[in-house]
Scaffold this motif. Sequence first.
Motif, PDB file in Angstrom:
ATOM      1  N   LEU A  82      -5.222  -5.460  -4.541  1.00 40.25           N
ATOM      2  CA  LEU A  82      -5.253  -4.111  -4.979  1.00 40.25           C
ATOM      3  C   LEU A  82      -5.879  -2.952  -4.004  1.00 40.25           C
ATOM      4  O   LEU A  82      -6.702  -3.127  -3.437  1.00 40.25           O
ATOM      5  CB  LEU A  82      -6.286  -4.044  -6.265  1.00 40.25           C
ATOM      6  N   THR A  83      -5.213  -1.895  -4.159  1.00 40.22           N
ATOM      7  CA  THR A  83      -5.539  -0.732  -3.140  1.00 40.22           C
ATOM      8  C   THR A  83      -5.966   0.320  -3.748  1.00 40.22           C
ATOM      9  O   THR A  83      -5.732   0.572  -4.988  1.00 40.22           O
ATOM     10  CB  THR A  83      -4.335  -0.485  -2.115  1.00 40.22           C
TER      11      THR A  83
ATOM     12  N   HIS B 284       3.460  -4.818 -11.258  1.00 32.47           N
ATOM     13  CA  HIS B 284       2.265  -4.417 -11.767  1.00 32.47           C
ATOM     14  C   HIS B 284       1.180  -5.675 -11.982  1.00 32.47           C
ATOM     15  O   HIS B 284       0.225  -5.732 -11.601  1.00 32.47           O
ATOM     16  CB  HIS B 284       2.287  -3.369 -12.733  1.00 32.47           C
TER      17      HIS B 284
ATOM     18  N   THR C 261       0.867  -1.257  -0.112  1.00 34.68           N
ATOM     19  CA  THR C 261       0.117   0.130   0.033  1.00 34.68           C
ATOM     20  C   THR C 261       0.796   1.242  -0.004  1.00 34.68           C
ATOM     21  O   THR C 261       0.662   2.220  -0.599  1.00 34.68           O
ATOM     22  CB  THR C 261      -0.926  -0.011   1.240  1.00 34.68           C
TER      23      THR C 261
ATOM     24  N   ASP D 176       2.250   1.877  -3.486  1.00 36.26           N
ATOM     25  CA  ASP D 176       1.050   2.451  -4.240  1.00 36.26           C
ATOM     26  C   ASP D 176       0.637   3.819  -4.020  1.00 36.26           C
ATOM     27  O   ASP D 176       0.590   4.704  -4.982  1.00 36.26           O
ATOM     28  CB  ASP D 176      -0.279   1.699  -4.033  1.00 36.26           C
TER      29      ASP D 176
END
Length: 96
Positions: A95-96, A89, A1, A4
Amino acid sequence: TRLDIVFLVFNKIAFGAVLAGSSVLALGVERVTGPLIDHAVAAPLFDARPVVAITVTTVVMILAFDFGLWLAHYLGHRVPILWEFHKVHHSVEVLT
């Protein structure tokens, strides 16, 4: 996270820098399109050069931005050293 979030901030800053540069591009487009419009329209009702410059710049920026995203993703798959960064990727489980 956390990674990201770093990518999100970096991408937003880079995108803002590109958009800031578009005003310089618009001035250049107006210098090219202005004389063409002057010759095409004998007695204009209003000065259309800024409108044309902004429109052309907007279309060019959208196309360039989209092409740049596609090219970066394509090269991320094709160039081995870039794949090492890009494969993250494709390997995320959350997924965040």
